[in-house]
Design a protein around this motif. Structure first.
Motif, PDB file in Angstrom:
ATOM      1  N   TRP A   1      -1.445   3.229   8.830  1.00  0.00           N
ATOM      2  CA  TRP A   1      -2.521   3.957   8.180  1.00  0.00           C
ATOM      3  C   TRP A   1      -2.013   5.333   7.794  1.00  0.00           C
ATOM      4  CZ3 TRP A   1      -4.420   8.614   9.835  1.00  0.00           C
ATOM      5  CH2 TRP A   1      -4.101   8.993  11.130  1.00  0.00           C
ATOM      6  N   GLY A   2      -2.747   5.995   6.933  1.00  0.00           N
ATOM      7  CA  GLY A   2      -2.383   7.334   6.513  1.00  0.00           C
ATOM      8  C   GLY A   2      -3.417   7.876   5.544  1.00  0.00           C
ATOM      9  N   TYR A   3      -3.069   8.948   4.874  1.00  0.00           N
ATOM     10  CA  TYR A   3      -3.951   9.486   3.843  1.00  0.00           C
ATOM     11  C   TYR A   3      -3.115  10.146   2.767  1.00  0.00           C
ATOM     12  CZ  TYR A   3      -3.354  14.207   5.701  1.00  0.00           C
ATOM     13  OH  TYR A   3      -2.824  15.404   6.108  1.00  0.00           O
ATOM     14  N   ASP A   4      -3.681  10.225   1.583  1.00  0.00           N
ATOM     15  CA  ASP A   4      -3.058  10.884   0.444  1.00  0.00           C
ATOM     16  C   ASP A   4      -4.048  11.889  -0.123  1.00  0.00           C
ATOM     17  OD1 ASP A   4      -0.760   9.142   0.475  1.00  0.00           O
ATOM     18  OD2 ASP A   4      -1.998   7.617  -0.481  1.00  0.00           O
ATOM     19  N   LEU A   5      -3.553  13.055  -0.524  1.00  0.00           N
ATOM     20  CA  LEU A   5      -4.384  14.012  -1.240  1.00  0.00           C
ATOM     21  C   LEU A   5      -4.162  13.764  -2.716  1.00  0.00           C
ATOM     22  CD1 LEU A   5      -3.850  17.253   0.856  1.00  0.00           C
ATOM     23  CD2 LEU A   5      -5.760  15.640   0.939  1.00  0.00           C
ATOM     24  N   ARG A   6      -5.247  13.510  -3.415  1.00  0.00           N
ATOM     25  CA  ARG A   6      -5.194  13.250  -4.845  1.00  0.00           C
ATOM     26  C   ARG A   6      -5.792  14.429  -5.577  1.00  0.00           C
ATOM     27  NH1 ARG A   6      -6.752   6.834  -4.358  1.00  0.00           N
ATOM     28  NH2 ARG A   6      -4.854   6.299  -3.215  1.00  0.00           N
ATOM     29  N   ARG A   7      -5.822  14.380  -6.880  1.00  0.00           N
ATOM     30  CA  ARG A   7      -6.258  15.534  -7.663  1.00  0.00           C
ATOM     31  C   ARG A   7      -7.643  16.035  -7.235  1.00  0.00           C
ATOM     32  NH1 ARG A   7      -6.115  16.229 -14.191  1.00  0.00           N
ATOM     33  NH2 ARG A   7      -6.756  18.405 -14.177  1.00  0.00           N
ATOM     34  N   TYR A   8      -8.612  15.138  -7.138  1.00  0.00           N
ATOM     35  CA  TYR A   8      -9.969  15.550  -6.804  1.00  0.00           C
ATOM     36  C   TYR A   8     -10.475  14.997  -5.475  1.00  0.00           C
ATOM     37  CZ  TYR A   8     -10.019  16.898 -11.700  1.00  0.00           C
ATOM     38  OH  TYR A   8      -9.717  17.472 -12.897  1.00  0.00           O
ATOM     39  N   THR A   9      -9.704  14.138  -4.833  1.00  0.00           N
ATOM     40  CA  THR A   9     -10.186  13.481  -3.617  1.00  0.00           C
ATOM     41  C   THR A   9      -9.101  13.382  -2.562  1.00  0.00           C
ATOM     42  OG1 THR A   9      -9.540  11.273  -4.371  1.00  0.00           O
ATOM     43  CG2 THR A   9     -11.777  11.989  -4.913  1.00  0.00           C
ATOM     44  N   LYS A  10      -9.543  12.996  -1.384  1.00  0.00           N
ATOM     45  CA  LYS A  10      -8.655  12.602  -0.290  1.00  0.00           C
ATOM     46  C   LYS A  10      -8.875  11.106  -0.137  1.00  0.00           C
ATOM     47  CE  LYS A  10     -10.708  12.988   3.545  1.00  0.00           C
ATOM     48  NZ  LYS A  10     -11.610  13.973   4.048  1.00  0.00           N
ATOM     49  N   CYS A  11      -7.805  10.356   0.091  1.00  0.00           N
ATOM     50  CA  CYS A  11      -7.914   8.913   0.265  1.00  0.00           C
ATOM     51  C   CYS A  11      -7.253   8.505   1.574  1.00  0.00           C
ATOM     52  CB  CYS A  11      -7.256   8.178  -0.901  1.00  0.00           C
ATOM     53  SG  CYS A  11      -7.299   6.385  -0.729  1.00  0.00           S
ATOM     54  N   ALA A  12      -8.071   8.042   2.530  1.00  0.00           N
ATOM     55  CA  ALA A  12      -7.539   7.497   3.776  1.00  0.00           C
ATOM     56  C   ALA A  12      -7.333   6.001   3.544  1.00  0.00           C
ATOM     57  CB  ALA A  12      -8.518   7.737   4.920  1.00  0.00           C
ATOM     58  N   TRP A  13      -6.228   5.464   4.046  1.00  0.00           N
ATOM     59  CA  TRP A  13      -5.925   4.056   3.804  1.00  0.00           C
ATOM     60  C   TRP A  13      -5.385   3.409   5.077  1.00  0.00           C
ATOM     61  CZ3 TRP A  13      -0.945   2.938   4.933  1.00  0.00           C
ATOM     62  CH2 TRP A  13      -0.030   3.995   4.904  1.00  0.00           C
ATOM     63  N   ALA A  14      -5.516   2.100   5.114  1.00  0.00           N
ATOM     64  CA  ALA A  14      -4.982   1.322   6.236  1.00  0.00           C
ATOM     65  C   ALA A  14      -4.664  -0.081   5.726  1.00  0.00           C
ATOM     66  CB  ALA A  14      -5.990   1.242   7.371  1.00  0.00           C
ATOM     67  N   THR A  15      -3.613  -0.688   6.292  1.00  0.00           N
ATOM     68  CA  THR A  15      -3.281  -2.069   5.952  1.00  0.00           C
ATOM     69  C   THR A  15      -3.538  -2.955   7.162  1.00  0.00           C
ATOM     70  OG1 THR A  15      -0.964  -1.748   6.557  1.00  0.00           O
ATOM     71  CG2 THR A  15      -1.534  -1.431   4.233  1.00  0.00           C
ATOM     72  N   PHE A  16      -4.179  -4.084   6.906  1.00  0.00           N
ATOM     73  CA  PHE A  16      -4.533  -5.032   7.959  1.00  0.00           C
ATOM     74  C   PHE A  16      -3.773  -6.338   7.728  1.00  0.00           C
ATOM     75  CE2 PHE A  16      -8.003  -2.128   7.513  1.00  0.00           C
ATOM     76  CZ  PHE A  16      -8.424  -1.887   8.806  1.00  0.00           C
ATOM     77  N   PRO A  17      -3.093  -6.858   8.736  1.00  0.00           N
ATOM     78  CA  PRO A  17      -2.400  -8.141   8.580  1.00  0.00           C
ATOM     79  C   PRO A  17      -3.440  -9.266   8.474  1.00  0.00           C
ATOM     80  CG  PRO A  17      -2.282  -7.431  10.863  1.00  0.00           C
ATOM     81  CD  PRO A  17      -2.939  -6.323  10.096  1.00  0.00           C
ATOM     82  N   LEU A  18      -3.162 -10.218   7.621  1.00  0.00           N
ATOM     83  CA  LEU A  18      -4.053 -11.367   7.476  1.00  0.00           C
ATOM     84  C   LEU A  18      -3.409 -12.587   8.088  1.00  0.00           C
ATOM     85  CD1 LEU A  18      -5.194 -10.810   3.779  1.00  0.00           C
ATOM     86  CD2 LEU A  18      -6.446 -10.251   5.875  1.00  0.00           C
ATOM     87  N   PRO A  19      -4.191 -13.424   8.756  1.00  0.00           N
ATOM     88  CA  PRO A  19      -3.623 -14.639   9.342  1.00  0.00           C
ATOM     89  C   PRO A  19      -3.272 -15.646   8.253  1.00  0.00           C
ATOM     90  CG  PRO A  19      -6.001 -14.629   9.593  1.00  0.00           C
ATOM     91  CD  PRO A  19      -5.619 -13.289   9.008  1.00  0.00           C
ATOM     92  N   ALA A  20      -2.305 -16.486   8.553  1.00  0.00           N
ATOM     93  CA  ALA A  20      -1.957 -17.564   7.623  1.00  0.00           C
ATOM     94  C   ALA A  20      -3.124 -18.532   7.602  1.00  0.00           C
ATOM     95  CB  ALA A  20      -0.687 -18.262   8.077  1.00  0.00           C
ATOM     96  N   VAL A  21      -3.472 -19.023   6.411  1.00  0.00           N
ATOM     97  CA  VAL A  21      -4.585 -19.944   6.265  1.00  0.00           C
ATOM     98  C   VAL A  21      -4.048 -21.289   5.816  1.00  0.00           C
ATOM     99  CG1 VAL A  21      -6.727 -20.416   5.024  1.00  0.00           C
ATOM    100  CG2 VAL A  21      -6.137 -18.075   5.686  1.00  0.00           C
ATOM    101  N   THR A  22      -4.424 -22.330   6.530  1.00  0.00           N
ATOM    102  CA  THR A  22      -4.064 -23.681   6.153  1.00  0.00           C
ATOM    103  C   THR A  22      -5.305 -24.347   5.580  1.00  0.00           C
ATOM    104  OG1 THR A  22      -2.520 -23.762   7.996  1.00  0.00           O
ATOM    105  CG2 THR A  22      -3.134 -25.877   7.011  1.00  0.00           C
ATOM    106  N   PRO A  23      -5.214 -24.911   4.360  1.00  0.00           N
ATOM    107  CA  PRO A  23      -6.392 -25.544   3.763  1.00  0.00           C
ATOM    108  C   PRO A  23      -6.923 -26.660   4.662  1.00  0.00           C
ATOM    109  CG  PRO A  23      -4.600 -25.397   2.177  1.00  0.00           C
ATOM    110  CD  PRO A  23      -4.054 -24.976   3.511  1.00  0.00           C
ATOM    111  N   ALA A  24      -8.248 -26.783   4.737  1.00  0.00           N
ATOM    112  CA  ALA A  24      -8.890 -27.803   5.565  1.00  0.00           C
ATOM    113  C   ALA A  24      -8.593 -29.200   5.045  1.00  0.00           C
ATOM    114  CB  ALA A  24     -10.375 -27.562   5.643  1.00  0.00           C
ATOM    115  N   CYS A  25      -8.485 -29.328   3.742  1.00  0.00           N
ATOM    116  CA  CYS A  25      -8.131 -30.638   3.161  1.00  0.00           C
ATOM    117  C   CYS A  25      -7.122 -30.404   2.059  1.00  0.00           C
ATOM    118  CB  CYS A  25      -9.381 -31.337   2.622  1.00  0.00           C
ATOM    119  SG  CYS A  25     -10.255 -30.399   1.359  1.00  0.00           S
ATOM    120  N   SER A  26      -6.242 -31.368   1.860  1.00  0.00           N
ATOM    121  CA  SER A  26      -5.257 -31.231   0.802  1.00  0.00           C
ATOM    122  C   SER A  26      -5.440 -32.349  -0.205  1.00  0.00           C
ATOM    123  CB  SER A  26      -3.839 -31.242   1.348  1.00  0.00           C
ATOM    124  OG  SER A  26      -3.746 -31.775   2.620  1.00  0.00           O
ATOM    125  N   ALA A  27      -5.122 -32.039  -1.428  1.00  0.00           N
ATOM    126  CA  ALA A  27      -5.291 -33.008  -2.514  1.00  0.00           C
ATOM    127  C   ALA A  27      -4.123 -33.969  -2.577  1.00  0.00           C
ATOM    128  CB  ALA A  27      -5.437 -32.283  -3.840  1.00  0.00           C
TER     129      ALA A  27
END
Length: 103
Positions: free
Chosen positions: A77-103
């Protein structure tokens, strides 16, 4: 840019935020972006003076726990100062998804 890199949602003008004791309103923009196997959360607001910093909240404090929660759930996570705003950000890991059915 692939579909996976497109913003999932962005909200801005409809989200006024008031702080006490002096009531001031600011617009907060929340953006979620899918980036491969991560979800990027960005929260922007116009208060460039008050930057996010981890701190220890007291037992009766009403704030000060947000970054501890974010740090426990994110890759980074972190933050950036932009021209008119401050932007706080964070990255979240996503789990691998296996389709319930396959074609």
């Amino acid at each position: 840019m692939s579909v996976a890199d497109q913003p999932l949602a962005a909200y801005s003008a409809s989200m006024p935020f008031a702080e006490a004791p002096e009531v001031t309103f600011s617009l907060v923009e929340v953006t979620l972006t899918l980036q491969g196997t991560q979800l990027l959360l960005e929260v922007s607001d116009p208060d460039k003076e008050k930057t996010p910093a981890p701190r220890t909240a007291g037992q009766h404090d009403e704030d000060g726990r947000g970054l501890a929660v974010i740090a426990a759930l994110t890759n980074q996570w972190g933050y950036d100062l932009r021209r008119y705003t401050k932007c706080a950000w964070a990255t979240f890991p996503l789990p691998a998804v296996t389709p319930a059915c396959s074609a």
